[in-house]
Design an enzyme around this catalytic site. Structure first.
Site, PDB file in Angstrom:
ATOM      1  N   ASP A 297      -9.385 -31.590  48.347  1.00 34.18           N
ATOM      2  CA  ASP A 297      -9.411 -33.042  48.412  1.00 34.18           C
ATOM      3  C   ASP A 297      -9.537 -33.623  46.999  1.00 34.18           C
ATOM      4  O   ASP A 297     -10.344 -33.152  46.198  1.00 34.18           O
ATOM      5  CB  ASP A 297     -10.595 -33.480  49.280  1.00 34.18           C
ATOM      6  CG  ASP A 297     -10.533 -34.942  49.652  1.00 34.18           C
ATOM      7  OD1 ASP A 297      -9.484 -35.384  50.138  1.00 34.18           O
ATOM      8  OD2 ASP A 297     -11.541 -35.644  49.457  1.00 34.18           O
ATOM      9  N   GLU A 344      -4.231 -31.943  47.832  1.00 32.85           N
ATOM     10  CA  GLU A 344      -4.227 -33.319  48.353  1.00 32.85           C
ATOM     11  C   GLU A 344      -3.875 -34.222  47.179  1.00 32.85           C
ATOM     12  O   GLU A 344      -4.707 -34.500  46.320  1.00 32.85           O
ATOM     13  CB  GLU A 344      -5.597 -33.655  48.951  1.00 32.85           C
ATOM     14  CG  GLU A 344      -5.634 -35.021  49.645  1.00 32.85           C
ATOM     15  CD  GLU A 344      -5.908 -36.159  48.677  1.00 32.85           C
ATOM     16  OE1 GLU A 344      -4.978 -36.951  48.416  1.00 32.85           O
ATOM     17  OE2 GLU A 344      -7.038 -36.242  48.173  1.00 32.85           O
ATOM     18  N   ASP A 397      -8.379 -39.656  57.643  1.00 34.44           N
ATOM     19  CA  ASP A 397      -8.686 -40.979  57.081  1.00 34.44           C
ATOM     20  C   ASP A 397      -7.737 -42.075  57.570  1.00 34.44           C
ATOM     21  O   ASP A 397      -7.963 -43.247  57.275  1.00 34.44           O
ATOM     22  CB  ASP A 397      -8.623 -40.929  55.549  1.00 34.44           C
ATOM     23  CG  ASP A 397      -9.873 -40.315  54.933  1.00 34.44           C
ATOM     24  OD1 ASP A 397     -10.935 -40.353  55.585  1.00 34.44           O
ATOM     25  OD2 ASP A 397      -9.784 -39.803  53.802  1.00 34.44           O
TER      26      ASP A 397
END
Length: 519
Positions: A297, A344, A397
């Site tokens: 991430d 990501e 998300d």
């Protein structure tokens, strides 16, 4: 990194069904793997598995190495004699569609406390031997984590920078005294980690034996109030009192005039480099016990990150600071070999970030929900993909794909209909088909999209302080047609894997399937 063409589903274990208010690593996890196998899915993606604190976010954990004890399955502990029937007889009546963390946590911790007592008093010698070996192998992080959690409990849950000076500064004599004084609590956290590791690795082994790989998640930054920061203050930008001097976030953009002030402490990368990036090597090595592939991430932070003075209330007054870049990845490769990482790389990404990703041959991410606001040059449209990428209809998300579509501007919906040559009816499954048919090596779909659920099933809304992370599915929502339909797509678009039959039946009974395998 070479990844065989495959498809998968995103589902965090807390979202599994089950009797004790939150998904767990018991029979329902094995049934879920059976569904994935029947559906021709070769990937199961989860969110970070670490112990969660305030806000219940898996991205704000007390440790980058530990597992979440709330995921320990109580029925499995009962089968092993660590809980009795009466220990679970007075369980509250939990909702089955959402996690009520306020009710689940005290119930689960009380049950785990009883399991710890029974482990201490009556665990089988073989189980005790397993535990001793676990403590020996995992001591490089477990010693600090268990003491950190015991100290946190003894200080009423307060952040470590509010503890008395001796343990806050990790004075050797103070730590030795605390370890003796809090010995039982330290041992309890060691046992809970042992039970988590044991259950999770059994689920992972069951999945791997069926050709299903686990995609895990590493947030680039760690929480300030974590064993990682407390145990390694020299690796973070902290002052003499242990307070962060600069913190992480992202600058103002189209979505937020003040940016995002995340609050995570920032690394002293030069000092980490002087130590051969040992902490990062340990972190990836530990994560590779849990996962087969790792989504990193905020990958862009390895190239450059937004540094915000901790005294600032917003992210406006920050600056870009160069990250470790290729030096970190060289150290990781030297120590661990070719790492199975998904980068990501969403948002505004610079050529330098793309170069770091591509030089390490890492797939980036493509999200279909981002694809339809522009024109044919949009990088998230499938005709612009490269094979070395991972496509998602949406992520944890995002809103669910149905929720996004229903609330999107008419211009975006029109673009979707034109691109797919399809009307509104069944639009979610048409987008699943688009992802599966794309050239991207990896195609992952949240389970909410498989079920065509609306915004009520959203997992997380960034910036929303509460009410996130709670979605769960009910067993009857996995309708009989879903697995064959997913398998047909995986077969049709070459994601099933060489030599696999297209008609493997869905084993309805996890008990039967485990007996068949001799487990």
């Amino acid at each position: 990194m070479d990844i065989e063409r495959s498809a998968g589903i995103l589902l965090h274990p807390t979202s599994l069904p089950g009797p004790h208010g939150v998904g767990a690593l018991g029979d329902q996890a094995f049934r879920w793997v059976d569904f994935l196998e029947a559906a021709g899915q070769r990937l199961w993606q989860v969110l970070p598995l670490g112990p969660t604190g305030y806000g219940d976010s898996p991205y704000q954990s007390f440790s980058a190495f530990a597992g979440n004890p709330y995921l320990i399955d109580l029925d499995r502990l009962r089968e092993e004699g660590l809980l009795a029937d009466e220990d679970l007889a007075e369980a509250p009546e939990f909702p089955d569609a959402r996690v009520d963390f306020g009710a689940v946590i005290p119930f689960k911790l009380a049950a785990l406390e009883r399991a710890f007592v029974r482990f201490q008093e009556a665990a089988e010698p073989s189980l005790r031997d397993e535990f001793t070996e676990f403590v020996r192998e995992q001591g490089y992080w477990l010693d600090d984590f268990a003491l950190f959690m015991a100290l946190k409990e003894s200080h009423g849950g307060r952040s470590w920078n509010e503890w008395e000076e001796g343990v806050r500064r990790r004075d050797r004599a103070s730590l030795s005294h605390a370890r003796k004084q809090l010995g039982e609590a330290v041992r309890r956290h060691e046992v809970w980690q042992f039970l988590f590791y044991r259950q999770w690795l059994e689920v992972k082994r069951y999945a791997n034996e069926r050709g299903i790989a686990i995609i895990g998640d590493i947030p680039i930054f760690v929480s300030f109030d974590s064993a990682d920061t407390w145990a390694n203050p020299q690796l973070f930008h902290l002052d003499e009192e242990g307070n962060a001097t600069v913190i992480a976030g992202v600058p103002p953009d189209y979505f937020s005039a003040t940016g995002q002030r995340w609050g995570n402490p920032l690394y002293r990368w030069q000092r980490m480099a002087q130590h051969g990036f040992r902490w990062w090597i340990d972190r990836f090595r530990s994560s590779l016990e849990f996962f087969d592939l790792i989504r990193v991430d905020h990958f862009r932070g390895f190239e450059a990150y937004w540094e915000i003075p901790a005294s600032e209330a917003t992210a406006v007054k920050g600056r870009w600071v160069r990250g470790p870049g290729q030096a970190l990845f060289d150290a990781l490769a030297d120590a661990l070999g070719d790492l199975p990482i998904i980068a990501e790389d969403l948002g505004v990404i610079t050529p330098e970030v793309e170069r770091l990703r591509d030089e390490n041959e890492l797939p980036g991410m493509k999200v279909l929900q981002f694809a339809f606001a522009g024109d044919a040059s949009d990088p998230y449209l499938p005709h612009n993909f490269s094979r070395r990428s991972a496509v998602y209809t949406g992520t944890h998300d995002n809103d669910t794909t149905l929720g996004w579509y229903l609330s999107a501007p008419e211009s975006e919906r029109d673009m979707v209909r034109r691109y797919l040559a399809h009307g509104d009816e069944g639009i979610v499954w048409e987008l699943i088909r688009l992802a599966t048919a794309s050239v991207a090596d990896i195609a992952v779909v949240p389970l909410q999209d498989v079920m065509s659920l609306g915004g009520e099933a959203r997992m997380n809304t960034p910036g929303k302080a509460s009410g996130n992370w709670g979605w769960r599915f009910r067993p009857e929502q996995l309708e009989p047609w879903m697995a064959p339909q997913l398998r047909e797509m995986a077969t049709l678009y070459g994601r099933l894997g060489a030599g696999e039959a297209a008609d493997t039946p869905y084993r309805q009974s996890v008990t039967e399937s485990r007996v068949e395998e001799g487990s």
